[in-house]
Design an enzyme around this catalytic site. Sequence first.
Site, PDB file in Angstrom:
ATOM      1  N   CYS A 148       0.838  -1.199   0.000  1.00 55.30           N
ATOM      2  CA  CYS A 148       0.000   0.000   0.000  1.00 55.30           C
ATOM      3  C   CYS A 148       0.879   1.258   0.000  1.00 55.30           C
ATOM      4  O   CYS A 148       1.740   1.424   0.866  1.00 55.30           O
ATOM      5  CB  CYS A 148      -0.903  -0.008   1.231  1.00 55.30           C
ATOM      6  SG  CYS A 148      -1.813   1.520   1.497  1.00 55.30           S
ATOM      7  N   ARG A 149       0.656   2.132  -0.961  1.00 60.95           N
ATOM      8  CA  ARG A 149       1.457   3.355  -1.072  1.00 60.95           C
ATOM      9  C   ARG A 149       1.335   4.227   0.173  1.00 60.95           C
ATOM     10  O   ARG A 149       2.328   4.726   0.695  1.00 60.95           O
ATOM     11  CB  ARG A 149       1.033   4.146  -2.316  1.00 60.95           C
ATOM     12  CG  ARG A 149       1.827   5.429  -2.510  1.00 60.95           C
ATOM     13  CD  ARG A 149       1.437   6.157  -3.784  1.00 60.95           C
ATOM     14  NE  ARG A 149       0.030   6.482  -3.883  1.00 60.95           N
ATOM     15  CZ  ARG A 149      -0.530   7.595  -3.387  1.00 60.95           C
ATOM     16  NH1 ARG A 149       0.211   8.485  -2.764  1.00 60.95           N
ATOM     17  NH2 ARG A 149      -1.811   7.825  -3.521  1.00 60.95           N
TER      18      ARG A 149
END
Length: 113
Positions: free
Chosen positions: A10-11
């Site tokens: 997840c960024r």
Amino acid sequence: MIQILHNPRCRKSREGLALLEAEGQDFMVIKYLEDKLTVKNLTTIISKLDISPIDLVRKNEAIWKSEFKGKDLNDAKIIEAMVANPKLIERPIVINKNKAVIGRPLDAIKTIL
């Protein structure tokens, strides 16, 4: 010690981790997709976040839409759903003592450091 519930894919979670590193904080990474949370763990985290369990759910996840959306679920059932399907948990979550925040927006993390 500060903890971050982290999903490396997840960024936003990676950005939260980078913020803690940049702030020079000592912290522990909890990869909650691998090291699954218990109902008790998640209930404690939700209490520290001071939110309702439904506010921690990623409602755009396919599993939520197919299995849970539109159903009459109490808080306990929502927590059980997140424990069984940790992809449903919003991220990153940063915990510092008795307080926690969801790192969206990222600046929210700074409020508990």
